[in-house]
Write an enzyme that holds these catalytic residues in place. Sequence first.
Site, PDB file in Angstrom:
ATOM      1  N   GLY A   1      -9.233  -6.162   9.131  1.00  0.00           N
ATOM      2  CA  GLY A   1      -8.207  -5.477   9.909  1.00  0.00           C
ATOM      3  C   GLY A   1      -8.125  -6.111  11.282  1.00  0.00           C
ATOM      4  N   ARG A   2      -9.003  -5.651  12.178  1.00  0.00           N
ATOM      5  CA  ARG A   2      -8.961  -6.139  13.560  1.00  0.00           C
ATOM      6  C   ARG A   2      -9.179  -7.646  13.642  1.00  0.00           C
ATOM      7  NH1 ARG A   2     -13.429  -2.211  15.346  1.00  0.00           N
ATOM      8  NH2 ARG A   2     -13.965  -2.713  13.199  1.00  0.00           N
TER       9      ARG A   2
ATOM     10  N   HIS B   1      -3.072   4.537  -1.887  1.00  0.00           N
ATOM     11  CA  HIS B   1      -3.913   4.900  -0.739  1.00  0.00           C
ATOM     12  C   HIS B   1      -4.639   6.216  -1.032  1.00  0.00           C
ATOM     13  CE1 HIS B   1      -5.581   4.931   3.118  1.00  0.00           C
ATOM     14  NE2 HIS B   1      -4.522   4.750   3.881  1.00  0.00           N
TER      15      HIS B   1
ATOM     16  N   GLY C   1     -14.512  -3.463   6.505  1.00  0.00           N
ATOM     17  CA  GLY C   1     -15.230  -2.802   7.586  1.00  0.00           C
ATOM     18  C   GLY C   1     -16.045  -3.748   8.440  1.00  0.00           C
TER      19      GLY C   1
ATOM     20  N   GLN D   1       0.854  -1.194   0.000  1.00  0.00           N
ATOM     21  CA  GLN D   1       0.000   0.000   0.000  1.00  0.00           C
ATOM     22  C   GLN D   1       0.890   1.245   0.000  1.00  0.00           C
ATOM     23  OE1 GLN D   1      -2.285   1.689   3.329  1.00  0.00           O
ATOM     24  NE2 GLN D   1      -4.109   1.466   2.064  1.00  0.00           N
TER      25      GLN D   1
ATOM     26  N   TYR E   1      -5.780  10.817   4.003  1.00  0.00           N
ATOM     27  CA  TYR E   1      -4.395  11.129   3.636  1.00  0.00           C
ATOM     28  C   TYR E   1      -4.361  11.966   2.348  1.00  0.00           C
ATOM     29  CZ  TYR E   1      -3.296   7.948   7.424  1.00  0.00           C
ATOM     30  OH  TYR E   1      -3.222   7.368   8.670  1.00  0.00           O
TER      31      TYR E   1
HETATM   32  C1  LIG Z   1      -3.764  -0.655  13.811  1.00  0.00           C
HETATM   33  C2  LIG Z   1      -4.420  -0.230  12.534  1.00  0.00           C
HETATM   34  C3  LIG Z   1      -3.653   0.384  11.553  1.00  0.00           C
HETATM   35  C4  LIG Z   1      -4.237   0.776  10.332  1.00  0.00           C
HETATM   36  N1  LIG Z   1      -3.453   1.302   9.329  1.00  0.00           N
HETATM   37  C5  LIG Z   1      -3.966   1.496   8.096  1.00  0.00           C
HETATM   38  C6  LIG Z   1      -3.117   1.802   6.995  1.00  0.00           C
HETATM   39  O1  LIG Z   1      -1.885   1.882   7.089  1.00  0.00           O
HETATM   40  N2  LIG Z   1      -3.699   1.989   5.792  1.00  0.00           N
HETATM   41  C7  LIG Z   1      -5.063   1.879   5.616  1.00  0.00           C
HETATM   42  O2  LIG Z   1      -5.552   2.066   4.505  1.00  0.00           O
HETATM   43  N3  LIG Z   1      -5.879   1.568   6.645  1.00  0.00           N
HETATM   44  C8  LIG Z   1      -5.355   1.339   7.868  1.00  0.00           C
HETATM   45  N4  LIG Z   1      -6.161   0.924   8.889  1.00  0.00           N
HETATM   46  C9  LIG Z   1      -7.588   0.701   8.645  1.00  0.00           C
HETATM   47  C10 LIG Z   1      -7.843  -0.768   8.330  1.00  0.00           C
HETATM   48  O3  LIG Z   1      -7.277  -1.129   7.087  1.00  0.00           O
HETATM   49  C11 LIG Z   1      -9.346  -1.059   8.281  1.00  0.00           C
HETATM   50  O4  LIG Z   1      -9.930  -0.221   7.338  1.00  0.00           O
HETATM   51  C12 LIG Z   1     -10.014  -0.848   9.634  1.00  0.00           C
HETATM   52  O5  LIG Z   1      -9.340  -1.535  10.657  1.00  0.00           O
HETATM   53  C13 LIG Z   1     -11.475  -1.342   9.591  1.00  0.00           C
HETATM   54  O6  LIG Z   1     -11.487  -2.715   9.256  1.00  0.00           O
HETATM   55  P1  LIG Z   1     -11.827  -3.815  10.371  1.00  0.00           P
HETATM   56  O7  LIG Z   1     -13.214  -3.493  10.844  1.00  0.00           O
HETATM   57  O8  LIG Z   1     -11.735  -5.139   9.661  1.00  0.00           O
HETATM   58  O9  LIG Z   1     -10.824  -3.660  11.456  1.00  0.00           O
HETATM   59  C14 LIG Z   1      -5.610   0.561  10.118  1.00  0.00           C
HETATM   60  C15 LIG Z   1      -6.378  -0.041  11.127  1.00  0.00           C
HETATM   61  C16 LIG Z   1      -5.794  -0.456  12.306  1.00  0.00           C
HETATM   62  C17 LIG Z   1      -6.639  -1.163  13.342  1.00  0.00           C
END
Ligand SMILES: Cc1cc2nc3c(=O)[nH]c(=O)nc-3n(C[C@H](O)[C@H](O)[C@H](O)COP(=O)(O)O)c2cc1C
Length: 380
Positions: free
Chosen positions: A332-333, A187, A309, A112, A192
């Site tokens: 993500g999480r 991105h 999401g 990314q 950003y």
């Molecule tokens: C610790 C952390 C760091 C993240 N860093 C980025 C990142 O570098 N680039 C990005 O596009 N999204 C980033 N996100 C957002 C995640 O990609 C994702 O959109 C967000 O966690 C929601 O998805 P989830 O509900 O599956 O956690 C980050 C999220 C978390 C929790």
Amino acid sequence: MSTINTHAAHPRDCLFQALVIGRMALRNRLAVAPMTRVSATDGGCTTERMARYYGAFAEGGFGLVITEGIYTDKAYSQGYLNQPGLADDIQRDTWTTVIDRVHKGGARMIAQLMHAGALSQGNPYRGGSVGPSAVRPIGQQMAIYRGEGDYPMPRAMVPDEITEAIRGFADAAVRARHAGFDGVEIHGANGYLLDQFLTEGTNLRSDHYGGDLERRLRLIVEVTQAVRAAVGPEFTVGLRISQGKVNDFTHKWSNGENEAVQIFGTLAKLPLDYVHTTEFEAWKSAFGNGASLASLARQHAGVHVIANGSLQDPTRAADMIGSSQADVVSLGRGALAHSDWPARVLRGVPIDEFDREILSPIADLANEDRRNMERVRALL
Ligand SMILES: Cc1cc2nc3c(=O)[nH]c(=O)nc-3n(C[C@H](O)[C@H](O)[C@H](O)COP(=O)(O)O)c2cc1C
């Protein structure tokens, strides 16, 4: 600890079907979402710990691993101290070990590419931050990434700096290809630089990068075209886009679904292989009623869509694919809770809730290791 029941009677097979995006063959529809972990060296190089971190997702069954946002140049792109870079060949070469590890685990890996713009809160290369306009970002710097207090007031970029930023994306994409990545994700989301240009309140420019939606999209268009021209047709190129921002979670595109149709219609004309949408809850209507953002992207961008999401519940994730709202889901999480989420779902093993303590006080891998040790000790 509460758990999600993975035995619910919903067909999950669609999550495990193969797919080809661009030239990239995926073994299933499960991706790790990009997540900044500020664990690189001070010089932006990856570490052995990062290789193990990323490799675990591949070994756990994910088909695609998208890296954290990687800074692209040694001007104003870096957002966070200890963020990894692809801004020179030394940084590039350190990615190869990470990519090899992921490939050995059977997954593909996408870099990314990120320019933080006005949201930069740690950049050793240049003093101050830049953005489309001199508008101080709302909210506070992120403490989990070693930030504190208000964001600094950015300086409005002059045309040469915009050209330099575009060049940075293209050069970083070429380095990503040489390092062995399977593709890059531009991105364009989460507040950003590219999203700052897209957003009315942060882009007050009166040149051809500001004004109506078409002009505010121009930087996304030019970066995508420059990246594609630099890497050629064989390399996978995607774009991440969102309404919400890290410093403004609830932001909505002002003209609702019409705006979404126009944005995705513009993306449809670009040399992209996929669009990655992110919303707080991916399955919900993007504008109160009507289709989800992923679904709108799928209808109007004409390329594969990765939806993100709150999709860690396997039934929800499968429904995004089964109802044709997306081609791939990214976690993500959910992936942080279980780097082997896909393997667990296949075996019907319960999924634990995400433990936010692993990101606190600092969201780096050393802190995650410390937290995991604490949990092991508590069990003894
Ligand atoms: C610790 C952390 C760091 C993240 N860093 C980025 C990142 O570098 N680039 C990005 O596009 N999204 C980033 N996100 C957002 C995640 O990609 C994702 O959109 C967000 O966690 C929601 O998805 P989830 O509900 O599956 O956690 C980050 C999220 C978390 C929790």
